[in-house]
Design a protein around this motif. Sequence first.
Motif, short mmCIF file in Angstrom:
data_model
loop_
_atom_site.label_atom_id
_atom_site.label_comp_id
_atom_site.label_asym_id
_atom_site.label_seq_id
_atom_site.Cartn_x
_atom_site.Cartn_y
_atom_site.Cartn_z
N GLU A 41 -3.81 -7.52 -3.63
CA GLU A 41 -3.91 -6.73 -4.86
C GLU A 41 -5.02 -5.70 -4.77
O GLU A 41 -4.88 -4.57 -5.25
CB GLU A 41 -4.12 -7.65 -6.07
N LEU A 42 -6.13 -6.05 -4.12
CA LEU A 42 -7.22 -5.10 -3.93
C LEU A 42 -6.76 -3.95 -3.03
O LEU A 42 -7.04 -2.78 -3.31
CB LEU A 42 -8.45 -5.79 -3.33
N GLN A 43 -6.04 -4.27 -1.97
CA GLN A 43 -5.53 -3.23 -1.08
C GLN A 43 -4.54 -2.33 -1.80
O GLN A 43 -4.54 -1.11 -1.61
CB GLN A 43 -4.90 -3.86 0.17
N HIS A 48 -4.58 3.80 -4.45
CA HIS A 48 -4.61 4.79 -5.52
C HIS A 48 -5.96 5.50 -5.64
O HIS A 48 -6.17 6.29 -6.55
CB HIS A 48 -4.24 4.12 -6.85
N PHE A 49 -6.87 5.18 -4.74
CA PHE A 49 -8.21 5.78 -4.74
C PHE A 49 -8.55 6.25 -3.34
O PHE A 49 -7.91 5.87 -2.37
CB PHE A 49 -9.25 4.75 -5.22
N TYR A 52 -12.80 2.28 -1.18
CA TYR A 52 -13.15 1.05 -1.90
C TYR A 52 -14.37 1.28 -2.78
O TYR A 52 -14.58 0.56 -3.76
CB TYR A 52 -13.42 -0.11 -0.92
N LEU A 53 -15.17 2.28 -2.46
CA LEU A 53 -16.33 2.61 -3.28
C LEU A 53 -15.91 2.95 -4.70
O LEU A 53 -16.64 2.70 -5.66
CB LEU A 53 -17.09 3.78 -2.64
N ASP A 54 -14.70 3.51 -4.87
CA ASP A 54 -14.18 3.84 -6.20
C ASP A 54 -13.82 2.59 -7.00
O ASP A 54 -13.65 2.67 -8.21
CB ASP A 54 -12.94 4.73 -6.08
N LEU A 55 -13.69 1.46 -6.33
CA LEU A 55 -13.39 0.19 -6.99
C LEU A 55 -14.61 -0.73 -7.04
O LEU A 55 -14.51 -1.88 -7.44
CB LEU A 55 -12.25 -0.52 -6.25
N ASN A 98 2.67 1.87 -10.53
CA ASN A 98 2.02 2.91 -9.72
C ASN A 98 0.78 3.48 -10.38
O ASN A 98 0.14 4.36 -9.82
CB ASN A 98 3.01 4.04 -9.43
N GLU A 99 0.43 3.02 -11.55
CA GLU A 99 -0.75 3.50 -12.27
C GLU A 99 -1.87 2.46 -12.10
O GLU A 99 -1.70 1.31 -12.47
CB GLU A 99 -0.41 3.68 -13.75
#
Length: 119
Positions: A41-43, A48-49, A52-55, A98-99
């Motif tokens: 799920e993280l991947q 969409h970013f 990973y820094l955006d998450l 997709n969002e």
Amino acid sequence: MEMKKFYYLSTCDTCKRIMKNLYLSDFEIIDIKKEMISKEELQYAKEHFESYLDLFNKRARKIKELGIDLNTQSEDQLEKLILSEYSFLKRPLMIDGNEVLAGNSKNVVAQMEELHGIA
């Protein structure tokens, strides 16, 4: 079946305030303190970013405690950090097909409310 998940922290007043304005009855609502996000799920969210820094929750206390310099971390290292510590995941995180939206900035919350707001 399209993925509809909403990750939040039950002890976070900001998350709870944001949730009050959203219609989430068709979402799986997950308290990240009780059930951490899966690698898959993280991947998916990361797709969409840009990074990973955006998450990554850059205000997590553990960053300072562990002496982590986020600017020197590779994508693999950032992914491992998020998967190892629930407080490193930016929240709330909404996955609706997709969002994918992450964080509590005014802009992100406005997008969440536009997509799923009660008002």
